[in-house]
Design an enzyme around this catalytic site. Sequence first.
Site, PDB file in Angstrom:
ATOM      1  CG  HIS A  29      -2.023   0.943   1.263  1.00  0.00           C
ATOM      2  ND1 HIS A  29      -1.926   2.235   0.814  1.00  0.00           N
ATOM      3  CD2 HIS A  29      -3.290   0.812   1.723  1.00  0.00           C
ATOM      4  CE1 HIS A  29      -3.072   2.860   0.982  1.00  0.00           C
ATOM      5  NE2 HIS A  29      -3.926   2.014   1.544  1.00  0.00           N
ATOM      6  CD  GLU A  87      -3.569   0.838  -2.178  1.00  0.00           C
ATOM      7  OE1 GLU A  87      -3.959  -0.256  -1.713  1.00  0.00           O
ATOM      8  OE2 GLU A  87      -4.205   1.894  -2.049  1.00  0.00           O
TER       9      GLU A  87
END
Length: 273
Positions: free
Chosen positions: A145, A246
């Site tokens: 992330h 991500e």
Amino acid sequence: MVDALETAPRLAHQDLGAQVLQAWLDNAARVFYLSPLSVSVPRPGSAAAPARGGVPVLFPQFADQGVLPKHGLVRTAHWRLLQDTAAQGARQLRYELDMKPQDDANWPHAARLSLQVKSKLDELVFVLRVSNTGDQSFNWTGGLHPYFAVRDVLTSSATGLAGLGVQDRYDTDLRSQPPGDLCWTTQPFERLYEACPPVTLDAGGYSLRLSASGFDQWMVWNPGEAGARALADLPAGDWRRFVCVEPVCVTRPVLLAPGETFEGRLWIQVCRH
């Protein structure tokens, strides 16, 4: 003699979540956004929280798509640091975490996670490995992330995604990414792409070339002006200073039989304009 760590690219990291907080590459360019309001040390009576920014690891559940805490169990676990070395202008980190069936009743499996990070002058590589160390198969969703720092998300853009199938949280009628560059506005943005081709992110002053393997989708996210107000650890206006691109596995969960290992990689290259 000059210490090798002093001449290698700098990395800031913590064992909570094996989270890389910041990386300085190519003439001190800061690759990631890190909120100054992040709290990594728990207050009395509260649990440890991952920092807002850097590169959290998501496992074994992506977002809130399941019964586990949002983004899974490993962001708030303390990993073992096995390596932090430098040689010939490069830096390497390696963290490891063992998960046992008794750790969480909602995910009663045995797994070993390894996060390896390699950096040099203009490149950063993340390698996430997930091994099934138990005697039962399991599946999982998640990935990395990263919060990529940008000069201003309102003037930034990304290329490489046009034509891909999408799932858009705020526009459920949208089925594919429109032609042209991806740009952002003040509105919240959360879009899951059906593939993971190379992407170039114009961060303002330089570009980041992003590519991945193992992971099979990109999630692109920015909370926008309204969404940022709900994030207590994000200063006012800082939503304009990052965009998350991500590498993840979400729509197609990864199934691992006993003894099998998944490997996902993310390559980040800094390119000056």
